[in-house]
Motif scaffolding. Structure first.
Motif, PDB file in Angstrom:
ATOM      1  N   TYR A 102       8.016 -41.948   7.837  1.00 59.52           N
ATOM      2  CA  TYR A 102       9.315 -41.146   8.300  1.00 59.52           C
ATOM      3  C   TYR A 102       9.614 -40.073   7.381  1.00 59.52           C
ATOM      4  O   TYR A 102       9.933 -38.965   7.771  1.00 59.52           O
ATOM      5  N   ILE A 103       9.690 -40.350   5.993  1.00 58.66           N
ATOM      6  CA  ILE A 103       9.925 -39.467   4.917  1.00 58.66           C
ATOM      7  C   ILE A 103       9.022 -38.246   5.191  1.00 58.66           C
ATOM      8  O   ILE A 103       9.345 -37.097   4.912  1.00 58.66           O
ATOM      9  N   ARG A 104       7.689 -38.811   5.413  1.00 66.61           N
ATOM     10  CA  ARG A 104       6.651 -37.719   5.257  1.00 66.61           C
ATOM     11  C   ARG A 104       6.773 -36.516   6.509  1.00 66.61           C
ATOM     12  O   ARG A 104       6.569 -35.569   6.668  1.00 66.61           O
ATOM     13  N   ALA A 139      15.061 -35.430   1.566  1.00 65.08           N
ATOM     14  CA  ALA A 139      14.449 -35.749   2.626  1.00 65.08           C
ATOM     15  C   ALA A 139      14.617 -37.380   2.691  1.00 65.08           C
ATOM     16  O   ALA A 139      14.707 -38.216   3.796  1.00 65.08           O
ATOM     17  N   ILE A 140      14.562 -38.182   1.408  1.00 66.67           N
ATOM     18  CA  ILE A 140      14.645 -39.333   1.087  1.00 66.67           C
ATOM     19  C   ILE A 140      16.171 -39.811   1.587  1.00 66.67           C
ATOM     20  O   ILE A 140      16.446 -40.931   2.397  1.00 66.67           O
ATOM     21  N   GLU A 141      16.981 -39.130   1.375  1.00 63.35           N
ATOM     22  CA  GLU A 141      18.301 -39.245   1.486  1.00 63.35           C
ATOM     23  C   GLU A 141      18.709 -39.353   3.149  1.00 63.35           C
ATOM     24  O   GLU A 141      19.617 -40.292   3.529  1.00 63.35           O
ATOM     25  N   LEU A 142      18.060 -38.270   3.686  1.00 61.43           N
ATOM     26  CA  LEU A 142      18.250 -38.345   5.066  1.00 61.43           C
ATOM     27  C   LEU A 142      17.757 -39.355   5.951  1.00 61.43           C
ATOM     28  O   LEU A 142      18.452 -39.939   6.548  1.00 61.43           O
ATOM     29  N   ALA A 143      16.407 -39.766   5.326  1.00 55.09           N
ATOM     30  CA  ALA A 143      15.956 -41.000   5.792  1.00 55.09           C
ATOM     31  C   ALA A 143      16.748 -42.447   5.713  1.00 55.09           C
ATOM     32  O   ALA A 143      17.068 -43.019   6.582  1.00 55.09           O
ATOM     33  N   ARG A 144      17.213 -42.332   4.471  1.00 56.86           N
ATOM     34  CA  ARG A 144      18.022 -43.530   4.197  1.00 56.86           C
ATOM     35  C   ARG A 144      19.504 -43.496   5.068  1.00 56.86           C
ATOM     36  O   ARG A 144      19.979 -44.743   5.474  1.00 56.86           O
ATOM     37  N   SER A 145      19.947 -42.308   5.227  1.00 57.39           N
ATOM     38  CA  SER A 145      21.160 -42.227   6.093  1.00 57.39           C
ATOM     39  C   SER A 145      20.990 -42.632   7.595  1.00 57.39           C
ATOM     40  O   SER A 145      21.890 -43.218   8.176  1.00 57.39           O
ATOM     41  N   LYS A 146      19.573 -42.479   7.929  1.00 53.42           N
ATOM     42  CA  LYS A 146      19.374 -43.224   9.280  1.00 53.42           C
ATOM     43  C   LYS A 146      18.900 -44.418   9.336  1.00 53.42           C
ATOM     44  O   LYS A 146      18.569 -44.898  10.351  1.00 53.42           O
ATOM     45  N   ARG A 161       3.636 -36.932  -2.249  1.00 53.94           N
ATOM     46  CA  ARG A 161       5.066 -36.265  -2.810  1.00 53.94           C
ATOM     47  C   ARG A 161       4.926 -35.335  -3.589  1.00 53.94           C
ATOM     48  O   ARG A 161       5.799 -34.239  -3.517  1.00 53.94           O
ATOM     49  N   GLU A 162       4.090 -35.329  -4.508  1.00 58.76           N
ATOM     50  CA  GLU A 162       3.587 -34.117  -5.686  1.00 58.76           C
ATOM     51  C   GLU A 162       3.396 -32.827  -4.646  1.00 58.76           C
ATOM     52  O   GLU A 162       3.947 -31.807  -5.164  1.00 58.76           O
ATOM     53  N   ALA A 163       2.618 -32.786  -3.853  1.00 52.72           N
ATOM     54  CA  ALA A 163       2.253 -31.876  -2.805  1.00 52.72           C
ATOM     55  C   ALA A 163       3.403 -31.172  -2.560  1.00 52.72           C
ATOM     56  O   ALA A 163       3.679 -29.861  -2.285  1.00 52.72           O
ATOM     57  N   PHE A 164       4.150 -31.979  -1.619  1.00 58.66           N
ATOM     58  CA  PHE A 164       5.409 -31.665  -1.106  1.00 58.66           C
ATOM     59  C   PHE A 164       6.289 -31.155  -1.853  1.00 58.66           C
ATOM     60  O   PHE A 164       6.973 -30.158  -1.665  1.00 58.66           O
ATOM     61  N   GLU A 165       6.372 -31.507  -3.329  1.00 60.84           N
ATOM     62  CA  GLU A 165       7.350 -30.921  -4.193  1.00 60.84           C
ATOM     63  C   GLU A 165       6.805 -29.406  -4.749  1.00 60.84           C
ATOM     64  O   GLU A 165       7.681 -28.579  -4.934  1.00 60.84           O
ATOM     65  N   GLN A 166       5.453 -29.365  -4.723  1.00 66.61           N
ATOM     66  CA  GLN A 166       5.048 -28.115  -4.819  1.00 66.61           C
ATOM     67  C   GLN A 166       5.267 -26.900  -3.835  1.00 66.61           C
ATOM     68  O   GLN A 166       5.361 -25.749  -3.981  1.00 66.61           O
ATOM     69  N   SER A 167       5.123 -27.548  -2.708  1.00 62.19           N
ATOM     70  CA  SER A 167       5.138 -26.402  -1.560  1.00 62.19           C
ATOM     71  C   SER A 167       6.472 -26.256  -1.318  1.00 62.19           C
ATOM     72  O   SER A 167       6.852 -25.183  -0.631  1.00 62.19           O
ATOM     73  N   LEU A 168       7.652 -27.242  -1.179  1.00 62.77           N
ATOM     74  CA  LEU A 168       8.726 -27.263  -0.531  1.00 62.77           C
ATOM     75  C   LEU A 168       9.954 -27.157  -1.864  1.00 62.77           C
ATOM     76  O   LEU A 168      10.999 -26.439  -1.411  1.00 62.77           O
ATOM     77  N   ILE A 216      11.157 -29.130  -5.571  1.00 64.62           N
ATOM     78  CA  ILE A 216      11.274 -30.275  -6.059  1.00 64.62           C
ATOM     79  C   ILE A 216      12.470 -31.080  -5.440  1.00 64.62           C
ATOM     80  O   ILE A 216      12.753 -32.254  -5.496  1.00 64.62           O
ATOM     81  N   GLU A 217      13.559 -30.153  -4.967  1.00 66.57           N
ATOM     82  CA  GLU A 217      14.843 -30.699  -4.627  1.00 66.57           C
ATOM     83  C   GLU A 217      14.726 -31.244  -2.994  1.00 66.57           C
ATOM     84  O   GLU A 217      15.455 -31.999  -2.657  1.00 66.57           O
ATOM     85  N   LYS A 218      13.422 -30.957  -2.460  1.00 63.84           N
ATOM     86  CA  LYS A 218      13.694 -31.264  -0.959  1.00 63.84           C
ATOM     87  C   LYS A 218      13.136 -32.670  -0.736  1.00 63.84           C
ATOM     88  O   LYS A 218      13.658 -33.214   0.414  1.00 63.84           O
ATOM     89  N   VAL A 219      12.240 -33.230  -1.635  1.00 58.20           N
ATOM     90  CA  VAL A 219      11.847 -34.596  -1.347  1.00 58.20           C
ATOM     91  C   VAL A 219      13.016 -35.615  -1.580  1.00 58.20           C
ATOM     92  O   VAL A 219      13.220 -36.484  -0.674  1.00 58.20           O
ATOM     93  N   PRO A 220      13.732 -35.436  -2.399  1.00 57.71           N
ATOM     94  CA  PRO A 220      14.987 -36.463  -2.608  1.00 57.71           C
ATOM     95  C   PRO A 220      15.945 -36.300  -1.534  1.00 57.71           C
ATOM     96  O   PRO A 220      16.649 -37.110  -1.082  1.00 57.71           O
TER      97      PRO A 220
END
Length: 104
Positions: A87-89, A73-80, A58-65, A67-71
């Motif tokens: 799946y989030i990864r 992605a979590i919301e997108l996964a939760r909506s599905k 998660r920290e690696a994704f926050e650094q590369s994409l 910090i706002e993209k991880v939540p």
């Protein structure tokens, strides 16, 4: 009946016990149940390592994409209705891959 050639045997359990002796396989089964207690900490360690890996990913994704993209992605996964880290990864990896593509 003539076509039924089933042979029926009876087992002399007392004789069987005397042949098996002290190394009874049933004793080994009860011993293996006792060793399950030693397996539980190993499973707990594996779960803990998995959680730590997810946090570091998660920290690696926050650094590369960002910090706002991880939540997001979590919301997108939760909506599905799929809230597994795998799946989030996958969502985050796709976004990362898309962000590295040259735009036309």
């Amino acid at each position: 009946m003539a076509f039924d050639r089933t042979k029926w045997y009876s087992i002399d359990l007392e004789k069987l016990d005397s042949l098996i002796g002290p190394g009874d396989p049933m004793d080994e089964m009860t011993e293996s149940k006792q060793t399950d207690e030693t397996v539980k900490p190993a499973a707990s360690l594996k779960r803990q390592n998995t959680q730590q890996n997810a946090v570091s990913e998660r920290e690696a994704f926050e650094q590369s994409l960002g910090i706002e993209k991880v939540p997001e992605a979590i919301e997108l996964a939760r909506s599905k209705g799929i809230t597994t880290w795998a799946y989030i990864r996958a969502i985050l990896r796709n976004w990362k891959k898309d962000s590295h593509k040259p735009k036309k």
